[in-house]
Write a protein that holds these residues in place. Structure first.
Motif, PDB file in Angstrom:
ATOM      1  N   PHE A 115      30.138  15.105  37.323  1.00  0.00           N
ATOM      2  CA  PHE A 115      30.129  15.509  38.731  1.00  0.00           C
ATOM      3  C   PHE A 115      30.169  14.297  39.650  1.00  0.00           C
ATOM      4  O   PHE A 115      30.943  14.265  40.607  1.00  0.00           O
ATOM      5  N   ALA A 116      29.336  13.294  39.381  1.00  0.00           N
ATOM      6  CA  ALA A 116      29.314  12.101  40.228  1.00  0.00           C
ATOM      7  C   ALA A 116      30.649  11.364  40.170  1.00  0.00           C
ATOM      8  O   ALA A 116      31.135  10.852  41.183  1.00  0.00           O
ATOM      9  N   ASP A 117      31.237  11.309  38.986  1.00  0.00           N
ATOM     10  CA  ASP A 117      32.528  10.644  38.817  1.00  0.00           C
ATOM     11  C   ASP A 117      33.609  11.325  39.650  1.00  0.00           C
ATOM     12  O   ASP A 117      34.482  10.674  40.242  1.00  0.00           O
ATOM     13  N   ARG A 118      33.532  12.649  39.744  1.00  0.00           N
ATOM     14  CA  ARG A 118      34.561  13.424  40.437  1.00  0.00           C
ATOM     15  C   ARG A 118      34.272  13.650  41.913  1.00  0.00           C
ATOM     16  O   ARG A 118      35.165  14.052  42.672  1.00  0.00           O
ATOM     17  N   LEU A 119      33.023  13.426  42.331  1.00  0.00           N
ATOM     18  CA  LEU A 119      32.617  13.767  43.690  1.00  0.00           C
ATOM     19  C   LEU A 119      33.494  13.142  44.774  1.00  0.00           C
ATOM     20  O   LEU A 119      33.824  13.820  45.756  1.00  0.00           O
ATOM     21  N   PRO A 120      33.884  11.856  44.684  1.00  0.00           N
ATOM     22  CA  PRO A 120      34.731  11.297  45.740  1.00  0.00           C
ATOM     23  C   PRO A 120      36.033  12.070  45.949  1.00  0.00           C
ATOM     24  O   PRO A 120      36.487  12.217  47.095  1.00  0.00           O
ATOM     25  N   SER A 121      36.625  12.576  44.876  1.00  0.00           N
ATOM     26  CA  SER A 121      37.856  13.359  45.027  1.00  0.00           C
ATOM     27  C   SER A 121      37.603  14.623  45.835  1.00  0.00           C
ATOM     28  O   SER A 121      38.421  15.010  46.677  1.00  0.00           O
ATOM     29  N   LEU A 122      36.459  15.267  45.592  1.00  0.00           N
ATOM     30  CA  LEU A 122      36.119  16.466  46.358  1.00  0.00           C
ATOM     31  C   LEU A 122      35.906  16.128  47.826  1.00  0.00           C
ATOM     32  O   LEU A 122      36.422  16.826  48.713  1.00  0.00           O
ATOM     33  N   LEU A 123      35.178  15.051  48.104  1.00  0.00           N
ATOM     34  CA  LEU A 123      34.903  14.683  49.490  1.00  0.00           C
ATOM     35  C   LEU A 123      36.180  14.275  50.226  1.00  0.00           C
ATOM     36  O   LEU A 123      36.376  14.626  51.397  1.00  0.00           O
ATOM     37  N   LEU A 124      37.059  13.559  49.546  1.00  0.00           N
ATOM     38  CA  LEU A 124      38.339  13.188  50.159  1.00  0.00           C
ATOM     39  C   LEU A 124      39.185  14.427  50.442  1.00  0.00           C
ATOM     40  O   LEU A 124      39.853  14.508  51.479  1.00  0.00           O
ATOM     41  N   SER A 125      39.146  15.390  49.534  1.00  0.00           N
ATOM     42  CA  SER A 125      39.914  16.622  49.726  1.00  0.00           C
ATOM     43  C   SER A 125      39.371  17.429  50.901  1.00  0.00           C
ATOM     44  O   SER A 125      40.137  17.995  51.687  1.00  0.00           O
ATOM     45  N   ILE A 126      38.048  17.476  51.033  1.00  0.00           N
ATOM     46  CA  ILE A 126      37.454  18.156  52.190  1.00  0.00           C
ATOM     47  C   ILE A 126      37.839  17.437  53.477  1.00  0.00           C
ATOM     48  O   ILE A 126      38.130  18.076  54.499  1.00  0.00           O
ATOM     49  N   ALA A 127      37.858  16.114  53.445  1.00  0.00           N
ATOM     50  CA  ALA A 127      38.291  15.356  54.623  1.00  0.00           C
ATOM     51  C   ALA A 127      39.745  15.661  54.974  1.00  0.00           C
ATOM     52  O   ALA A 127      40.103  15.767  56.157  1.00  0.00           O
ATOM     53  N   MET A 128      40.603  15.817  53.947  1.00  0.00           N
ATOM     54  CA  MET A 128      42.002  16.197  54.197  1.00  0.00           C
ATOM     55  C   MET A 128      42.092  17.556  54.881  1.00  0.00           C
ATOM     56  O   MET A 128      42.889  17.755  55.801  1.00  0.00           O
ATOM     57  N   LEU A 129      41.269  18.490  54.411  1.00  0.00           N
ATOM     58  CA  LEU A 129      41.255  19.807  55.039  1.00  0.00           C
ATOM     59  C   LEU A 129      40.822  19.699  56.493  1.00  0.00           C
ATOM     60  O   LEU A 129      41.357  20.378  57.372  1.00  0.00           O
ATOM     61  N   GLY A 130      39.846  18.824  56.749  1.00  0.00           N
ATOM     62  CA  GLY A 130      39.391  18.628  58.124  1.00  0.00           C
ATOM     63  C   GLY A 130      40.472  18.050  59.017  1.00  0.00           C
ATOM     64  O   GLY A 130      40.668  18.508  60.149  1.00  0.00           O
ATOM     65  N   LEU A 131      41.174  17.034  58.520  1.00  0.00           N
ATOM     66  CA  LEU A 131      42.259  16.433  59.306  1.00  0.00           C
ATOM     67  C   LEU A 131      43.367  17.444  59.587  1.00  0.00           C
ATOM     68  O   LEU A 131      43.871  17.537  60.714  1.00  0.00           O
ATOM     69  N   THR A 132      43.735  18.193  58.556  1.00  0.00           N
ATOM     70  CA  THR A 132      44.796  19.188  58.709  1.00  0.00           C
ATOM     71  C   THR A 132      44.369  20.296  59.670  1.00  0.00           C
ATOM     72  O   THR A 132      45.128  20.699  60.562  1.00  0.00           O
ATOM     73  N   GLY A 133      43.148  20.786  59.481  1.00  0.00           N
ATOM     74  CA  GLY A 133      42.661  21.856  60.342  1.00  0.00           C
ATOM     75  C   GLY A 133      42.530  21.424  61.784  1.00  0.00           C
ATOM     76  O   GLY A 133      42.870  22.184  62.703  1.00  0.00           O
ATOM     77  N   TYR A 134      42.063  20.204  62.012  1.00  0.00           N
ATOM     78  CA  TYR A 134      41.914  19.730  63.391  1.00  0.00           C
ATOM     79  C   TYR A 134      43.267  19.593  64.088  1.00  0.00           C
ATOM     80  O   TYR A 134      43.415  19.963  65.258  1.00  0.00           O
ATOM     81  N   ALA A 135      44.247  19.060  63.360  1.00  0.00           N
ATOM     82  CA  ALA A 135      45.589  18.940  63.951  1.00  0.00           C
ATOM     83  C   ALA A 135      46.155  20.311  64.302  1.00  0.00           C
ATOM     84  O   ALA A 135      46.737  20.504  65.380  1.00  0.00           O
ATOM     85  N   ALA A 136      45.984  21.284  63.408  1.00  0.00           N
ATOM     86  CA  ALA A 136      46.462  22.640  63.680  1.00  0.00           C
ATOM     87  C   ALA A 136      45.697  23.267  64.835  1.00  0.00           C
ATOM     88  O   ALA A 136      46.277  23.996  65.666  1.00  0.00           O
ATOM     89  N   PHE A 137      44.396  22.992  64.933  1.00  0.00           N
ATOM     90  CA  PHE A 137      43.588  23.527  66.027  1.00  0.00           C
ATOM     91  C   PHE A 137      44.056  22.989  67.373  1.00  0.00           C
ATOM     92  O   PHE A 137      44.198  23.744  68.346  1.00  0.00           O
ATOM     93  N   VAL A 138      44.299  21.701  67.443  1.00  0.00           N
ATOM     94  CA  VAL A 138      44.758  21.086  68.693  1.00  0.00           C
ATOM     95  C   VAL A 138      46.116  21.644  69.101  1.00  0.00           C
ATOM     96  O   VAL A 138      46.378  21.898  70.277  1.00  0.00           O
ATOM     97  N   ARG A 139      46.953  21.876  68.118  1.00  0.00           N
ATOM     98  CA  ARG A 139      48.319  22.331  68.395  1.00  0.00           C
ATOM     99  C   ARG A 139      48.392  23.830  68.685  1.00  0.00           C
ATOM    100  O   ARG A 139      49.086  24.256  69.600  1.00  0.00           O
ATOM    101  N   HIS A 140      47.677  24.644  67.878  1.00  0.00           N
ATOM    102  CA  HIS A 140      47.894  26.095  67.953  1.00  0.00           C
ATOM    103  C   HIS A 140      46.625  26.937  68.043  1.00  0.00           C
ATOM    104  O   HIS A 140      46.715  28.161  68.120  1.00  0.00           O
ATOM    105  N   GLY A 141      45.434  26.329  67.958  1.00  0.00           N
ATOM    106  CA  GLY A 141      44.217  27.111  68.098  1.00  0.00           C
ATOM    107  C   GLY A 141      43.500  27.381  66.793  1.00  0.00           C
ATOM    108  O   GLY A 141      43.908  26.955  65.712  1.00  0.00           O
ATOM    109  N   LYS A 142      42.375  28.139  66.893  1.00  0.00           N
ATOM    110  CA  LYS A 142      41.464  28.328  65.773  1.00  0.00           C
ATOM    111  C   LYS A 142      42.094  29.074  64.601  1.00  0.00           C
ATOM    112  O   LYS A 142      41.910  28.699  63.450  1.00  0.00           O
ATOM    113  N   GLU A 143      42.807  30.149  64.867  1.00  0.00           N
ATOM    114  CA  GLU A 143      43.375  30.930  63.761  1.00  0.00           C
ATOM    115  C   GLU A 143      44.388  30.109  62.977  1.00  0.00           C
ATOM    116  O   GLU A 143      44.442  30.189  61.748  1.00  0.00           O
ATOM    117  N   ALA A 144      45.193  29.338  63.681  1.00  0.00           N
ATOM    118  CA  ALA A 144      46.167  28.480  62.998  1.00  0.00           C
ATOM    119  C   ALA A 144      45.455  27.426  62.157  1.00  0.00           C
ATOM    120  O   ALA A 144      45.890  27.106  61.048  1.00  0.00           O
TER     121      ALA A 144
END
Length: 225
Positions: A85-114
């Protein structure tokens, strides 16, 4: 029976995906040659205290990849113990950060549902879901490319802090998988600017000289060492 809203269904689905992914990280041993090799390289980094050279085996350097993934996995194991789990944890955290970046860009462009839809689509992609819980260089590479592209889009909208994140992403990308990170991020930027004829804005809205110095400050010390 009251029908759940799209927002609630999306959140439930995302939480389910997270629980399944975390359970797999805990219960499944490091598997197949790639993950086992990268996991052991990170463990050796922690054991030897050598944070510059990656070791395929004791006395046998592994020079095929830069060290960002190994730094993160070794640091994680230093905090939480030497386990899957510890060995793999950074990959999970980076993936969550990717989701955050993607979601924020979509939110700014098109709103919450997008934003929710974008995050849900990305999180449920098989390749993304698998790599989010494995010891590989790909999560760090894709995170850096995502950071560069999202930062570029925000910088073109005049948001100043994202200008520096653009170059920080480039520097980290060089430490994640080498120059290929700049190629993967640079091609979409080039064609976006080409199709929109934004060459002047590209020069004016990004601090190229100071930004390139930031890239060198992040990546060059390890390459020199």
């Amino acid at each position: 029976m009251k029908k759940l809203s799209f927002e609630k269904r999306a959140v439930i689905t995302l939480l389910t995906l997270l629980i399944v992914r975390v359970a797999g990280m805990i219960l499944i041993p490091l598997n197949e040659t790639t993950e086992a090799r990268y996991g052991e390289i990170a463990r050796k980094m922690l054991e030897t205290g050598n944070w510059v050279t990656l070791w395929h085996d004791y006395g046998v350097p592994f020079l095929a990849k830069p060290p960002l993934y190994a730094w993160l996995s070794a640091a994680s194991m230093g905090l939480f113990g030497v386990n899957e789990f510890a060995d793999r944890l950074p990959s999970l955290l980076l993936s969550i950060a990717m989701l955050g970046l993607t979601g924020y860009a979509a939110f700014v462009r098109h709103g919450k549902e997008a934003a929710l839809a974008a995050v849900l689509v990305l999180a449920s992609c098989l390749g993304f879901f698998i790599s989010a819980g494995t010891v590989m260089t790909d999560p760090s590479l894709v995170f850096c490319v995502t950071l560069v592209l999202v930062s570029f889009w925000h910088a073109m909208q005049g948001k100043r802090v994202w200008r520096w994140l653009f170059f920080a992403g480039c520097g980290l990308g060089l430490l994640s998988k080498g120059p290929i990170a700049l190629v993967l991020a640079g091609l979409p930027v080039f064609f976006w600017v080409l199709l929109r004829k934004e060459w002047k804005a590209l020069w004016q809205k990004l601090p190229w000289i100071r930004g390139c110095l930031l890239v060198l400050a992040i990546a060059l010390p390890w390459y020199l060492l």
